[in-house]
Design a protein around this motif. Structure first.
Motif, short mmCIF file in Angstrom:
data_model
loop_
_atom_site.label_atom_id
_atom_site.label_comp_id
_atom_site.label_asym_id
_atom_site.label_seq_id
_atom_site.Cartn_x
_atom_site.Cartn_y
_atom_site.Cartn_z
N PHE A 34 0.84 -1.20 0.00
CA PHE A 34 0.00 0.00 0.00
C PHE A 34 0.87 1.25 0.00
CE2 PHE A 34 -2.83 -3.21 1.65
CZ PHE A 34 -4.05 -2.90 1.07
N TYR A 35 1.93 1.23 0.81
CA TYR A 35 2.82 2.39 0.88
C TYR A 35 3.61 2.56 -0.40
CZ TYR A 35 1.16 2.38 5.59
OH TYR A 35 0.32 2.40 6.67
N LEU A 36 3.98 1.46 -1.05
CA LEU A 36 4.63 1.55 -2.37
C LEU A 36 3.66 2.16 -3.38
CD1 LEU A 36 6.65 -1.78 -2.62
CD2 LEU A 36 7.54 0.54 -2.35
N GLY A 37 2.39 1.79 -3.30
CA GLY A 37 1.39 2.38 -4.18
C GLY A 37 1.24 3.88 -3.95
N LEU A 38 1.34 4.30 -2.70
CA LEU A 38 1.29 5.73 -2.39
C LEU A 38 2.53 6.46 -2.91
CD1 LEU A 38 -0.28 5.72 1.18
CD2 LEU A 38 -1.38 6.32 -0.98
N VAL A 39 3.68 5.79 -2.89
CA VAL A 39 4.89 6.38 -3.49
C VAL A 39 4.67 6.57 -4.99
CG1 VAL A 39 7.33 5.97 -4.01
CG2 VAL A 39 6.47 5.54 -1.70
N ALA A 40 4.06 5.58 -5.65
CA ALA A 40 3.76 5.70 -7.08
C ALA A 40 2.79 6.86 -7.32
CB ALA A 40 3.17 4.39 -7.61
N ALA A 41 1.81 7.03 -6.43
CA ALA A 41 0.88 8.16 -6.55
C ALA A 41 1.63 9.49 -6.39
CB ALA A 41 -0.22 8.05 -5.50
N LEU A 75 -0.81 25.28 -7.94
CA LEU A 75 0.46 24.64 -7.58
C LEU A 75 0.54 24.36 -6.08
CD1 LEU A 75 2.92 26.57 -9.94
CD2 LEU A 75 1.81 24.35 -10.30
N ILE A 76 0.01 25.27 -5.27
CA ILE A 76 -0.04 25.05 -3.82
C ILE A 76 -0.92 23.84 -3.50
CG2 ILE A 76 -0.91 25.99 -1.62
CD1 ILE A 76 0.00 28.78 -2.68
N ASP A 77 -2.05 23.75 -4.19
CA ASP A 77 -2.97 22.63 -4.01
C ASP A 77 -2.27 21.30 -4.28
OD1 ASP A 77 -5.49 21.53 -3.49
OD2 ASP A 77 -6.18 21.78 -5.55
N LEU A 78 -1.54 21.24 -5.38
CA LEU A 78 -0.80 20.01 -5.71
C LEU A 78 0.30 19.74 -4.69
CD1 LEU A 78 -0.61 20.46 -9.59
CD2 LEU A 78 -1.87 18.68 -8.34
N SER A 79 0.95 20.79 -4.22
CA SER A 79 2.00 20.64 -3.20
C SER A 79 1.43 20.10 -1.90
CB SER A 79 2.68 21.99 -2.97
OG SER A 79 3.56 21.93 -1.89
N LEU A 80 0.28 20.63 -1.49
CA LEU A 80 -0.37 20.14 -0.26
C LEU A 80 -0.76 18.67 -0.40
CD1 LEU A 80 -2.68 23.13 0.72
CD2 LEU A 80 -0.71 22.26 2.00
N ALA A 81 -1.25 18.29 -1.57
CA ALA A 81 -1.60 16.88 -1.79
C ALA A 81 -0.35 16.01 -1.72
CB ALA A 81 -2.31 16.72 -3.13
N GLY A 82 0.77 16.49 -2.27
CA GLY A 82 2.02 15.75 -2.17
C GLY A 82 2.50 15.63 -0.74
N ASN A 83 2.41 16.72 0.01
CA ASN A 83 2.79 16.68 1.43
C ASN A 83 1.92 15.69 2.19
OD1 ASN A 83 4.71 18.68 1.07
ND2 ASN A 83 3.36 20.32 1.71
N LEU A 84 0.63 15.68 1.88
CA LEU A 84 -0.29 14.76 2.52
C LEU A 84 0.12 13.31 2.24
CD1 LEU A 84 -2.94 14.20 4.01
CD2 LEU A 84 -4.12 14.49 1.83
N LEU A 85 0.48 13.02 1.01
CA LEU A 85 0.94 11.67 0.68
C LEU A 85 2.18 11.30 1.49
CD1 LEU A 85 0.41 11.50 -3.18
CD2 LEU A 85 -0.53 9.93 -1.48
N LEU A 86 3.14 12.22 1.59
CA LEU A 86 4.36 11.94 2.37
C LEU A 86 4.04 11.66 3.84
CD1 LEU A 86 7.31 14.24 1.25
CD2 LEU A 86 7.12 11.76 1.16
N ILE A 87 3.16 12.47 4.40
CA ILE A 87 2.80 12.27 5.80
C ILE A 87 2.17 10.90 6.00
CG2 ILE A 87 1.20 13.03 7.62
CD1 ILE A 87 1.64 15.92 6.57
N VAL A 88 1.26 10.53 5.10
CA VAL A 88 0.60 9.23 5.23
C VAL A 88 1.60 8.09 5.01
CG1 VAL A 88 -1.15 7.71 4.20
CG2 VAL A 88 -1.68 10.11 4.64
N ILE A 89 2.49 8.24 4.04
CA ILE A 89 3.48 7.19 3.76
C ILE A 89 4.39 7.00 4.97
CG2 ILE A 89 5.50 6.58 2.37
CD1 ILE A 89 4.08 8.07 0.01
N PHE A 90 5.02 8.07 5.42
CA PHE A 90 5.98 7.96 6.53
C PHE A 90 5.30 7.54 7.83
CE2 PHE A 90 9.20 11.25 4.68
CZ PHE A 90 9.62 10.32 3.77
N SER A 91 4.24 8.26 8.19
CA SER A 91 3.59 7.97 9.48
C SER A 91 2.91 6.62 9.47
CB SER A 91 2.56 9.05 9.80
OG SER A 91 3.19 10.29 9.95
N GLY A 92 2.23 6.31 8.39
CA GLY A 92 1.57 5.02 8.31
C GLY A 92 2.55 3.87 8.38
#
Length: 184
Positions: A34-41, A75-92
């Motif tokens: 799942f986390y690898l899939g989030l990295v792909a996202a 661009l900020i919107d896309l950046s926030l979505a990317g940050n959200l993915l990182l938080i979920v990947i690392f924390s999860g």
């Protein structure tokens, strides 16, 4: 090489129970794909960000101030979505699979290893609220520029945003109440 001594409680359990618990504990690795899939996202988000930046920057000289603000918000919107993915990947990964060993790397984010599930929920809902707020602001700016924005679409954006805000407040309230109750 000998195995370290088992804990006293673990040694008194029946073998079947010990094996079952070991299997359950090792099953956490089923989350890794799942986390690898989030990295792909996240890779896809970078590609979309690059495409959007290229498209917008290619006509930057002819942009109005409002168009420049809309471009920045996108661009900020896309950046926030990317940050959200990182938080979920690392924390999860750290909360549910295994600790990430980066040694004493100077670039290790200070929050890594400290965000528990409740903190992850709050970061997640805060990011979603920010993303929905940006979508709403972009729609309002288009309306202010005289661009036709469907009222039903605008009402949905407002309703969705308010739903996320109320959900975030209720989640925070639930976490506050849970922190004040006696643990079992």
């Amino acid at each position: 090489m000998t195995k370290p001594p088992a804990s006293a409680a673990h040694a008194h359990k029946p073998a079947l129970e010990r094996h079952f618990e070991t299997l359950l504990f090792r099953s956490r690795w089923l989350m890794a794909p799942f986390y690898l899939g989030l990295v792909a996202a996240l890779v896809v988000m970078v590609m979309v960000f690059a495409r959007e930046a290229w498209t917008e920057f290619s006509h930057a000289a002819s942009m109005s101030p409002d168009e420049a603000i809309l471009m920045a918000l996108t661009l900020i919107d896309l950046s926030l979505a990317g940050n959200l993915l990182l938080i979920v990947i690392f924390s999860g990964y750290e909360n549910f699979v295994s600790k990430i060993d980066t040694g004493d790397h100077e670039d290790r984010p200070s929050w890594m290893g400290t965000v528990d599930f409740a903190g992850l929920k709050m970061k997640l809902i805060a990011s979603i609220v920010a993303i929905s707020a940006i979508a709403l602001l972009k729609a309002f700016m288009k309306t202010a520029e005289g661009e036709a924005v469907d009222n039903v679409h605008l009402a949905w954006l407002v309703g969705i945003h308010l739903t996320f805000v109320v959900s975030g407040v209720l989640m925070a309230l639930m976490d506050l109440l849970a922190s004040k109750t006696e643990k079992h």
